[in-house]
Design a protein around this motif. Structure first.
Motif, PDB file in Angstrom:
ATOM      1  N   THR A 136     -13.257  -4.365   4.235  1.00  0.00           N
ATOM      2  CA  THR A 136     -14.126  -4.028   5.356  1.00  0.00           C
ATOM      3  C   THR A 136     -13.443  -2.950   6.177  1.00  0.00           C
ATOM      4  O   THR A 136     -12.282  -3.085   6.552  1.00  0.00           O
ATOM      5  CB  THR A 136     -14.408  -5.273   6.219  1.00  0.00           C
ATOM      6  N   ILE A 137     -14.180  -1.884   6.467  1.00  0.00           N
ATOM      7  CA  ILE A 137     -13.585  -0.687   7.062  1.00  0.00           C
ATOM      8  C   ILE A 137     -14.168  -0.436   8.452  1.00  0.00           C
ATOM      9  O   ILE A 137     -15.385  -0.459   8.654  1.00  0.00           O
ATOM     10  CB  ILE A 137     -13.853   0.538   6.168  1.00  0.00           C
ATOM     11  N   LEU A 138     -13.284  -0.195   9.405  1.00  0.00           N
ATOM     12  CA  LEU A 138     -13.674   0.241  10.746  1.00  0.00           C
ATOM     13  C   LEU A 138     -12.962   1.564  10.994  1.00  0.00           C
ATOM     14  O   LEU A 138     -11.734   1.626  11.031  1.00  0.00           O
ATOM     15  CB  LEU A 138     -13.266  -0.796  11.792  1.00  0.00           C
ATOM     16  N   HIS A 139     -13.750   2.639  11.131  1.00  0.00           N
ATOM     17  CA  HIS A 139     -13.175   3.989  11.195  1.00  0.00           C
ATOM     18  C   HIS A 139     -13.443   4.631  12.557  1.00  0.00           C
ATOM     19  O   HIS A 139     -14.538   4.515  13.113  1.00  0.00           O
ATOM     20  CB  HIS A 139     -13.766   4.859  10.093  1.00  0.00           C
ATOM     21  N   TYR A 140     -12.428   5.319  13.061  1.00  0.00           N
ATOM     22  CA  TYR A 140     -12.577   6.081  14.307  1.00  0.00           C
ATOM     23  C   TYR A 140     -12.265   7.545  14.042  1.00  0.00           C
ATOM     24  O   TYR A 140     -11.210   7.879  13.499  1.00  0.00           O
ATOM     25  CB  TYR A 140     -11.622   5.558  15.385  1.00  0.00           C
ATOM     26  N   ARG A 141     -13.185   8.412  14.402  1.00  0.00           N
ATOM     27  CA  ARG A 141     -12.974   9.852  14.325  1.00  0.00           C
ATOM     28  C   ARG A 141     -13.251  10.447  15.696  1.00  0.00           C
ATOM     29  O   ARG A 141     -14.350  10.269  16.242  1.00  0.00           O
ATOM     30  CB  ARG A 141     -13.894  10.491  13.282  1.00  0.00           C
ATOM     31  N   PRO A 142     -12.284  11.150  16.294  1.00  0.00           N
ATOM     32  CA  PRO A 142     -12.505  11.762  17.608  1.00  0.00           C
ATOM     33  C   PRO A 142     -13.715  12.700  17.580  1.00  0.00           C
ATOM     34  O   PRO A 142     -13.964  13.389  16.579  1.00  0.00           O
ATOM     35  CB  PRO A 142     -11.206  12.548  17.857  1.00  0.00           C
ATOM     36  N   LYS A 143     -14.456  12.727  18.680  1.00  0.00           N
ATOM     37  CA  LYS A 143     -15.670  13.543  18.729  1.00  0.00           C
ATOM     38  C   LYS A 143     -15.374  15.028  18.549  1.00  0.00           C
ATOM     39  O   LYS A 143     -16.213  15.769  18.030  1.00  0.00           O
ATOM     40  CB  LYS A 143     -16.385  13.316  20.073  1.00  0.00           C
ATOM     41  N   ASP A 144     -14.188  15.466  18.960  1.00  0.00           N
ATOM     42  CA  ASP A 144     -13.864  16.892  18.880  1.00  0.00           C
ATOM     43  C   ASP A 144     -13.084  17.244  17.614  1.00  0.00           C
ATOM     44  O   ASP A 144     -12.560  18.347  17.487  1.00  0.00           O
ATOM     45  CB  ASP A 144     -13.064  17.331  20.106  1.00  0.00           C
ATOM     46  N   TYR A 145     -13.013  16.316  16.660  1.00  0.00           N
ATOM     47  CA  TYR A 145     -12.224  16.564  15.456  1.00  0.00           C
ATOM     48  C   TYR A 145     -12.934  17.582  14.584  1.00  0.00           C
ATOM     49  O   TYR A 145     -14.094  17.387  14.195  1.00  0.00           O
ATOM     50  CB  TYR A 145     -12.013  15.269  14.676  1.00  0.00           C
ATOM     51  N   PRO A 146     -12.281  18.680  14.233  1.00  0.00           N
ATOM     52  CA  PRO A 146     -12.958  19.753  13.485  1.00  0.00           C
ATOM     53  C   PRO A 146     -13.048  19.474  11.990  1.00  0.00           C
ATOM     54  O   PRO A 146     -12.238  18.733  11.426  1.00  0.00           O
ATOM     55  CB  PRO A 146     -12.077  20.974  13.752  1.00  0.00           C
ATOM     56  N   ASP A 147     -14.041  20.091  11.349  1.00  0.00           N
ATOM     57  CA  ASP A 147     -14.128  20.082   9.895  1.00  0.00           C
ATOM     58  C   ASP A 147     -13.343  21.269   9.335  1.00  0.00           C
ATOM     59  O   ASP A 147     -12.988  22.199  10.058  1.00  0.00           O
ATOM     60  CB  ASP A 147     -15.595  20.196   9.443  1.00  0.00           C
ATOM     61  N   ASN A 148     -13.084  21.227   8.038  1.00  0.00           N
ATOM     62  CA  ASN A 148     -12.545  22.407   7.371  1.00  0.00           C
ATOM     63  C   ASN A 148     -13.485  23.589   7.594  1.00  0.00           C
ATOM     64  O   ASN A 148     -14.706  23.414   7.675  1.00  0.00           O
ATOM     65  CB  ASN A 148     -12.435  22.160   5.862  1.00  0.00           C
ATOM     66  N   SER A 149     -12.923  24.781   7.678  1.00  0.00           N
ATOM     67  CA  SER A 149     -13.750  25.969   7.899  1.00  0.00           C
ATOM     68  C   SER A 149     -13.626  26.937   6.728  1.00  0.00           C
ATOM     69  O   SER A 149     -12.616  26.955   6.013  1.00  0.00           O
ATOM     70  CB  SER A 149     -13.343  26.679   9.195  1.00  0.00           C
ATOM     71  N   VAL A 150     -14.654  27.757   6.549  1.00  0.00           N
ATOM     72  CA  VAL A 150     -14.623  28.765   5.500  1.00  0.00           C
ATOM     73  C   VAL A 150     -13.518  29.784   5.761  1.00  0.00           C
ATOM     74  O   VAL A 150     -12.974  30.376   4.810  1.00  0.00           O
ATOM     75  CB  VAL A 150     -15.998  29.454   5.376  1.00  0.00           C
TER      76      VAL A 150
END
Length: 317
Positions: A119-133
């Protein structure tokens, strides 16, 4: 923003690049999943790198490949743990952007030893960026024989694929094969169906599209992939089914372990092992069968250390 460095470099076209996500995992093993609003005692815990791309990179390293990851990194405590662990596992991350003053995504995972579930509980900050081109454009593409794209941050991934397609069109004799992973149940992930030499479709995403089995998934997606593309659909305990570029349907049974200890990352393991075989010119059946064997063995161990020994046993059998 700076760039992480590793000691590995090569001008040969021998790296496998995995583009996607990395996070920090804290994994608790418990006799059973706890009841809500109760206190339970864990029997063990592990700190581990997580995230699809990160997990697949670890498996590739265990198999003896030369993996590289392109994922956003941070310079906080958990980000440094991730980078140290990448070095320890021989995974190249020299092109990863490292962001200051950004929190590392964090996951709590509970393994139920009695039920074999996680069972997984995940937290990702709202301002966390994705990889960019922009980060992808900095790569020396001639170093890679295969690139795998995890299906997240789709707008930027599509731009990266455009860059790769452009490179391939001007390097006919050194084309880089690439695969895409359809797992996250979001509408924008559908845009990846028509991309890639190989399309990996997770059971969860297939059900999100309305399919009820692996075979119906292949039939439904066949007209939507690019001409000559391979579709691979792992379906847990039922094994995996694939459709080759010329329309042949291929099946491989699952290889369950004697006891299920940790299913976290089983899908990532299947993808990594399958890519490893395909990138070494194995047949499609050999590749998905190997993927099932390695993924099954992984479910019988906690973490990924030991996959190299399983690989040796398979090669020697």
């Amino acid at each position: 923003m700076e760039t992480g460095k590793a000691d590995c470099s090569s001008e040969n076209q021998d790296r496998i690049l995995v583009v996607g996500y990395s996070c920090f995992d804290l994994i608790f093993s418990a006799p059973r999943f706890p009841e809500e609003d109760s206190m339970s005692r864990a029997v063990d815990y592990h700190k581990r790198r997580g995230g699809n791309a990160s997990n697949s990179s670890t498996v590739l390293s265990q198999l003896g490949a030369k993996p590289e990851i392109l994922a956003v990194m941070t310079d906080d405590e958990y980000g440094k743990f991730i980078q140290d662990d990448l070095k320890k596992n021989g995974i190249i991350f020299e092109n990863c952007p490292v962001y200051a003053k950004t929190e590392t995504p964090f996951t709590n995972i509970i393994l139920s030893l009695s039920a074999g579930t996680r069972t997984i509980l995940h937290y990702r900050p709202k301002d966390y960026p994705d990889n960019s081109v922009d980060d992808f454009r900095k790569l020396t593409l001639s170093k890679y024989k295969w690139i795998h794209f995890e299906g997240r941050g789709i707008p930027e991934v599509l731009k990266m694929i455009d860059v790769l397609d452009g490179w391939n069109s001007s390097h006919i004799e050194k084309k880089i094969l690439y695969s895409v992973e359809l797992e996250r149940c979001h509408d924008d992930v559908k845009k990846l169906i028509s991309k890639g030499n190989v399309v990996f479709v997770a059971k969860e995403f297939a059900k999100f599209l309305g399919y009820t089995c692996a075979t119906s998934t292949l039939q439904g997606l066949a007209p939507l992939v690019q001409p000559g593309a391979t579709i691979i659909v792992p379906w847990g305990e039922q094994g995996a089914v694939a459709r080759s570029g010329d329309g042949e349907i291929i099946r491989s049974s699952a290889y369950p372990p004697k006891a299920v200890l940790d299913t976290t990352g089983a899908g990532d393991t299947f993808i990594a092992a399958t890519i490893f075989y395909l990138s070494n010119n194995k047949t499609l059946f050999e590749a998905i069968d190997f993927g099932n064997k390695i993924a099954g063995a992984k479910c019988g161990m906690v973490g990924y250390l030991g996959i190299n020994e399983v690989y040796k046993d398979i090669e020697n059998s």
